[in-house]
Design an enzyme around this catalytic site. Structure first.
Site, PDB file in Angstrom:
ATOM      1  N   GLY A   8      41.911  56.107  60.455  1.00 37.81           N
ATOM      2  CA  GLY A   8      41.082  55.421  59.464  1.00 37.81           C
ATOM      3  C   GLY A   8      41.883  54.386  58.712  1.00 37.81           C
ATOM      4  N   ASN A  59      37.771  57.546  68.161  1.00 38.13           N
ATOM      5  CA  ASN A  59      36.962  58.361  67.267  1.00 38.13           C
ATOM      6  C   ASN A  59      37.647  59.723  67.151  1.00 38.13           C
ATOM      7  OD1 ASN A  59      35.063  59.987  66.019  1.00 38.13           O
ATOM      8  ND2 ASN A  59      33.355  59.261  67.256  1.00 38.13           N
ATOM      9  N   VAL A  60      38.207  60.035  65.977  1.00 42.10           N
ATOM     10  CA  VAL A  60      38.990  61.261  65.818  1.00 42.10           C
ATOM     11  C   VAL A  60      38.159  62.521  65.989  1.00 42.10           C
ATOM     12  CG1 VAL A  60      40.753  60.147  64.390  1.00 42.10           C
ATOM     13  CG2 VAL A  60      38.807  61.310  63.284  1.00 42.10           C
ATOM     14  N   ASN A  86      43.801  60.453  57.700  1.00 41.64           N
ATOM     15  CA  ASN A  86      43.043  59.825  56.628  1.00 41.64           C
ATOM     16  C   ASN A  86      41.565  59.638  56.963  1.00 41.64           C
ATOM     17  OD1 ASN A  86      42.693  58.004  54.166  1.00 41.64           O
ATOM     18  ND2 ASN A  86      42.166  56.640  55.859  1.00 41.64           N
ATOM     19  N   TYR A 152      31.122  67.488  52.756  1.00 39.64           N
ATOM     20  CA  TYR A 152      32.386  66.849  52.410  1.00 39.64           C
ATOM     21  C   TYR A 152      33.304  67.837  51.690  1.00 39.64           C
ATOM     22  CZ  TYR A 152      35.649  63.481  50.362  1.00 39.64           C
ATOM     23  OH  TYR A 152      36.786  62.796  49.985  1.00 39.64           O
TER      24      TYR A 152
END
Length: 181
Positions: A8, A59-60, A86, A152
């Site tokens: 990121g 794309n992690v 990150n 989140y």
């Protein structure tokens, strides 16, 4: 003269981390998912300032993409000394209303992404020897709940504990693991 991989790294906090690592003398691998131009801008800025950097798409949340990305970084720079996890996303829905695909997207990006990158780069660091550093970006919301941000908050709490576990397991290999929140 270390080699860093910042996930990121094309914008926001990741961009700042990439630029700071470069100013400190690291060769920086700037990971991005979709914003190729923003990643290229970070690389251009680092090179203008006399540093060495390259952008790597991946794309992690997808293990195969992280495998490909890590292989590309190793092909370009020969090693990875520093990993900064990150990359992250947020969704804003009450827990009882969060769409399942949104829950999955946040968990896969934030938590699985941290796991995928730490596992693959950690294996490289162990095999190479010489230690290393893994830093994961968390949040106060790993400890403090916030209405409408359940996925989140849950992933940031999980990253905190995952990093503690990783630190215990990688310490014998002189790999330092930390969380910044």
């Amino acid at each position: 003269d270390r080699v860093a991989l910042v996930t990121g790294g094309a914008r926001g906090i990741g961009r700042g981390i990439a630029l700071t690592l470069a100013k400190e003398g690291a060769k920086v691998s700037v990971n991005y998912r979709e914003r190729a131009e923003a990643a290229a801008d970070v690389v251009r800025k680092i090179r203008e300032d006399g540093g060495d950097a390259a952008a790597f798409q991946g794309n992690v949340s997808e293990y195969a993409e992280v495998e490909r990305m890590v292989a590309a970084v190793l092909a370009r720079f020969g090693r990875i000394d520093i990993l900064v996890n990150n990359a992250g996303v947020v969704t804003r829905h009450p827990i009882l209303e969060v769409p399942l695909e949104e829950w999955d997207r946040v968990v896969r990006t934030n938590l699985y992404g941290c796991f995928h990158c730490s596992r693959l780069v950690g294996r490289h660091m162990v095999e190479r020897g010489g230690g290393g550093k893994i830093v994961s970006i968390s949040s106060i919301h790993g400890c403090v709940a916030k209405a409408g941000m359940g996925p989140y908050c849950a992933t940031k709490a999980a990253i905190d504990m995952f990093s503690k576990q990783l630190a215990v397991e990688l310490a014998p290999h002189r790999i330092n693991v930390n969380v910044v929140a």
